[in-house]
Design a protein around this motif. Structure first.
Motif, PDB file in Angstrom:
ATOM      1  N   ASN A  61       0.784  -1.236   0.000  1.00 57.88           N
ATOM      2  CA  ASN A  61       0.000   0.000   0.000  1.00 57.88           C
ATOM      3  C   ASN A  61       0.818   1.288   0.000  1.00 57.88           C
ATOM      4  O   ASN A  61       0.297   2.332  -0.371  1.00 57.88           O
ATOM      5  CB  ASN A  61      -0.926   0.039   1.233  1.00 57.88           C
ATOM      6  N   CYS A  62       2.087   1.220   0.406  1.00 59.25           N
ATOM      7  CA  CYS A  62       2.854   2.454   0.633  1.00 59.25           C
ATOM      8  C   CYS A  62       4.171   2.514  -0.146  1.00 59.25           C
ATOM      9  O   CYS A  62       4.679   3.606  -0.414  1.00 59.25           O
ATOM     10  CB  CYS A  62       3.166   2.613   2.125  1.00 59.25           C
ATOM     11  N   ALA A  63       4.730   1.352  -0.459  1.00 59.72           N
ATOM     12  CA  ALA A  63       6.083   1.316  -1.026  1.00 59.72           C
ATOM     13  C   ALA A  63       6.168   1.967  -2.400  1.00 59.72           C
ATOM     14  O   ALA A  63       7.232   2.457  -2.787  1.00 59.72           O
ATOM     15  CB  ALA A  63       6.578  -0.122  -1.101  1.00 59.72           C
ATOM     16  N   THR A  64       5.074   2.003  -3.132  1.00 58.49           N
ATOM     17  CA  THR A  64       5.103   2.607  -4.465  1.00 58.49           C
ATOM     18  C   THR A  64       5.540   4.060  -4.409  1.00 58.49           C
ATOM     19  O   THR A  64       6.288   4.541  -5.264  1.00 58.49           O
ATOM     20  CB  THR A  64       3.708   2.516  -5.125  1.00 58.49           C
ATOM     21  N   CYS A  65       5.081   4.772  -3.395  1.00 62.34           N
ATOM     22  CA  CYS A  65       5.433   6.194  -3.255  1.00 62.34           C
ATOM     23  C   CYS A  65       6.626   6.415  -2.334  1.00 62.34           C
ATOM     24  O   CYS A  65       7.439   7.315  -2.571  1.00 62.34           O
ATOM     25  CB  CYS A  65       4.229   6.983  -2.724  1.00 62.34           C
ATOM     26  N   HIS A  66       6.715   5.621  -1.266  1.00 65.16           N
ATOM     27  CA  HIS A  66       7.737   5.876  -0.248  1.00 65.16           C
ATOM     28  C   HIS A  66       8.955   4.982  -0.355  1.00 65.16           C
ATOM     29  O   HIS A  66       9.914   5.171   0.402  1.00 65.16           O
ATOM     30  CB  HIS A  66       7.116   5.738   1.146  1.00 65.16           C
ATOM     31  N   GLY A  72      11.946   6.994   0.098  1.00 62.71           N
ATOM     32  CA  GLY A  72      11.203   7.987  -0.657  1.00 62.71           C
ATOM     33  C   GLY A  72      11.423   7.854  -2.154  1.00 62.71           C
ATOM     34  O   GLY A  72      12.386   7.230  -2.597  1.00 62.71           O
ATOM     35  N   THR A  73      10.522   8.455  -2.918  1.00 65.13           N
ATOM     36  CA  THR A  73      10.629   8.465  -4.374  1.00 65.13           C
ATOM     37  C   THR A  73      10.183   9.843  -4.864  1.00 65.13           C
ATOM     38  O   THR A  73       9.878  10.733  -4.059  1.00 65.13           O
ATOM     39  CB  THR A  73       9.736   7.385  -5.011  1.00 65.13           C
ATOM     40  N   ALA A  75       7.447  10.415  -6.052  1.00 63.31           N
ATOM     41  CA  ALA A  75       6.019  10.537  -5.752  1.00 63.31           C
ATOM     42  C   ALA A  75       5.723  10.709  -4.266  1.00 63.31           C
ATOM     43  O   ALA A  75       4.589  11.036  -3.885  1.00 63.31           O
ATOM     44  CB  ALA A  75       5.271   9.313  -6.276  1.00 63.31           C
ATOM     45  N   GLY A  76       6.712  10.488  -3.400  1.00 64.75           N
ATOM     46  CA  GLY A  76       6.465  10.578  -1.969  1.00 64.75           C
ATOM     47  C   GLY A  76       7.740  10.780  -1.185  1.00 64.75           C
ATOM     48  O   GLY A  76       8.814  10.344  -1.604  1.00 64.75           O
ATOM     49  N   PRO A  77       7.661  11.432  -0.016  1.00 64.39           N
ATOM     50  CA  PRO A  77       8.867  11.735   0.765  1.00 64.39           C
ATOM     51  C   PRO A  77       9.433  10.514   1.484  1.00 64.39           C
ATOM     52  O   PRO A  77       8.756   9.493   1.632  1.00 64.39           O
ATOM     53  CB  PRO A  77       8.357  12.772   1.773  1.00 64.39           C
ATOM     54  N   SER A  78      10.654  10.637   1.945  1.00 67.85           N
ATOM     55  CA  SER A  78      11.278   9.600   2.756  1.00 67.85           C
ATOM     56  C   SER A  78      10.573   9.508   4.108  1.00 67.85           C
ATOM     57  O   SER A  78      10.115  10.512   4.659  1.00 67.85           O
ATOM     58  CB  SER A  78      12.758   9.920   2.957  1.00 67.85           C
ATOM     59  N   LEU A  79      10.498   8.311   4.639  1.00 64.60           N
ATOM     60  CA  LEU A  79       9.913   8.094   5.967  1.00 64.60           C
ATOM     61  C   LEU A  79      10.978   7.746   7.004  1.00 64.60           C
ATOM     62  O   LEU A  79      10.636   7.360   8.119  1.00 64.60           O
ATOM     63  CB  LEU A  79       8.870   6.976   5.904  1.00 64.60           C
ATOM     64  N   LEU A  80      12.228   7.893   6.644  1.00 67.56           N
ATOM     65  CA  LEU A  80      13.309   7.594   7.581  1.00 67.56           C
ATOM     66  C   LEU A  80      13.290   8.600   8.728  1.00 67.56           C
ATOM     67  O   LEU A  80      13.387   9.805   8.527  1.00 67.56           O
ATOM     68  CB  LEU A  80      14.652   7.636   6.862  1.00 67.56           C
ATOM     69  N   GLY A  81      13.138   8.101   9.932  1.00 68.21           N
ATOM     70  CA  GLY A  81      13.166   8.952  11.106  1.00 68.21           C
ATOM     71  C   GLY A  81      11.847   9.584  11.489  1.00 68.21           C
ATOM     72  O   GLY A  81      11.788  10.320  12.481  1.00 68.21           O
ATOM     73  N   PRO A  97      -3.392   6.354   2.830  1.00 70.71           N
ATOM     74  CA  PRO A  97      -2.839   6.691   1.521  1.00 70.71           C
ATOM     75  C   PRO A  97      -3.584   7.864   0.863  1.00 70.71           C
ATOM     76  O   PRO A  97      -4.774   8.043   1.090  1.00 70.71           O
ATOM     77  CB  PRO A  97      -3.030   5.407   0.711  1.00 70.71           C
ATOM     78  N   LEU A  98      -2.868   8.618   0.046  1.00 75.80           N
ATOM     79  CA  LEU A  98      -3.460   9.759  -0.643  1.00 75.80           C
ATOM     80  C   LEU A  98      -4.560   9.311  -1.600  1.00 75.80           C
ATOM     81  O   LEU A  98      -4.404   8.331  -2.322  1.00 75.80           O
ATOM     82  CB  LEU A  98      -2.391  10.513  -1.433  1.00 75.80           C
ATOM     83  N   ALA A  99      -5.653  10.063  -1.611  1.00 74.82           N
ATOM     84  CA  ALA A  99      -6.707   9.798  -2.592  1.00 74.82           C
ATOM     85  C   ALA A  99      -6.329  10.408  -3.941  1.00 74.82           C
ATOM     86  O   ALA A  99      -6.638   9.852  -4.995  1.00 74.82           O
ATOM     87  CB  ALA A  99      -8.034  10.363  -2.105  1.00 74.82           C
ATOM     88  N   MET A 100      -5.652  11.560  -3.895  1.00 74.36           N
ATOM     89  CA  MET A 100      -5.227  12.244  -5.117  1.00 74.36           C
ATOM     90  C   MET A 100      -4.173  13.274  -4.751  1.00 74.36           C
ATOM     91  O   MET A 100      -4.083  13.716  -3.603  1.00 74.36           O
ATOM     92  CB  MET A 100      -6.419  12.940  -5.795  1.00 74.36           C
ATOM     93  N   GLN A 101      -3.348  13.644  -5.695  1.00 73.82           N
ATOM     94  CA  GLN A 101      -2.341  14.665  -5.468  1.00 73.82           C
ATOM     95  C   GLN A 101      -3.015  16.032  -5.343  1.00 73.82           C
ATOM     96  O   GLN A 101      -3.982  16.327  -6.037  1.00 73.82           O
ATOM     97  CB  GLN A 101      -1.329  14.690  -6.609  1.00 73.82           C
ATOM     98  N   GLY A 102      -2.522  16.856  -4.448  1.00 72.25           N
ATOM     99  CA  GLY A 102      -3.088  18.179  -4.251  1.00 72.25           C
ATOM    100  C   GLY A 102      -2.180  19.019  -3.387  1.00 72.25           C
ATOM    101  O   GLY A 102      -1.067  18.593  -3.022  1.00 72.25           O
TER     102      GLY A 102
END
Length: 263
Positions: A61-66, A72-73, A75-81, A97-102
């Protein structure tokens, strides 16, 4: 001579009691040690199971963006720390998870259960420690509301409004209303600084001061405005607009009516 030897070999009256006490001590100590070890092993196994479940949820559910390693990628920020507190806030309030970018993540019904959210938080924290989810004693509404109100007006009111009604920011962003928000999420927001909000760690605002701020917000939530109609708690701009439209308008209308009547 025989009498003296018999007296020397006689057992003391308290010897039996002492032996029983020693036996009970060894038995009880061994049982306690065994029980503690078994409980610790159970807790460790349970924690590892939770982390493993969180790993699966994160990957699907999360790895695609994070990223698989929280790096991070685009599409999404790093979650380290970020720690468990940030995950609990973002996932628990439905922002992730985000429903849409905004401009910013919108609050919506949570997509995961409480146990799944806890598993995701445990997994992220296991890879890179950060702020933990607050404990129950940090979330009580028994703090100093007066001190909390002062701290809120100094640090938070410029965005969230003095009454916690929320307010507009730049580029389509906004500070959300704080009425009805769970104490846990208010604390976690201060601790982690989601999106446009600054981080108020325990060196900026102590856990006791955070509790006072929560107490102040809950006081506002549970007590109606003493001045009557509160105009949505939108502050002096809304009050001034109300006076200009209705107050001054009523004066002008009354003046026109009196002039027309005299003519």
């Amino acid at each position: 001579m025989a009498r003296t030897s018999k007296k020397a070999n006689r057992r003391h009256p308290l010897a039996t009691v002492v032996l029983i006490a020693i036996g009970l001590a060894f038995t009880g100590g061994g049982y306690a040690l065994f029980t503690s070890t078994a409980t610790a092993n159970t807790d460790t196994a349970s924690s590892q199971t939770t982390v493993d479940e969180g790993s699966k949820l994160f990957a699907s559910n999360c790895a695609t963006c994070h990223g698989m390693n929280l790096q991070g990628t685009a599409a999404g920020p790093s979650l380290l720390g970020v720690g468990a507190a940030s995950v609990d806030f973002q996932v628990g309030t439905g922002r992730m998870p985000l429903a849409m970018q905004g401009p910013q993540a919108m609050q919506k019904p949570a997509q995961f259960t409480a146990d799944q959210t806890a598993a995701l938080a445990a997994y992220v924290a296991s890879l890179s420690p950060g702020p933990a989810v607050p404990t129950d004693d940090q979330l009580t509404n028994t703090g100093n509301a007066t001190n909390g109100g002062e701290l809120f007006r100094i640090n938070c009111a410029m965005c969230h409004n003095v009454a916690g009604a929320g307010g507009a920011l730049t580029e389509g962003k906004f500070a959300p209303e704080l009425t009805g928000v769970e104490s846990k999420y208010i604390y976690e927001a201060m601790l982690t600084g989601p999106q446009n909000m600054p981080v108020f760690n325990d060196h900026n605002i102590t856990p006791e001061d955070k509790r006072d701020i929560i107490t102040y917000l809950k006081y506002l939530q549970n007590n109606p405005s003493p001045g009557g109609f509160d105009l949505g708690n939108l502050g002096p701009v809304a009050e001034g607009l109300f006076i200009w439209i209705f107050g001054i308008g009523a004066v002008v209308a009354m003046t026109i009516w009196l002039t027309a009547k005299s003519n």
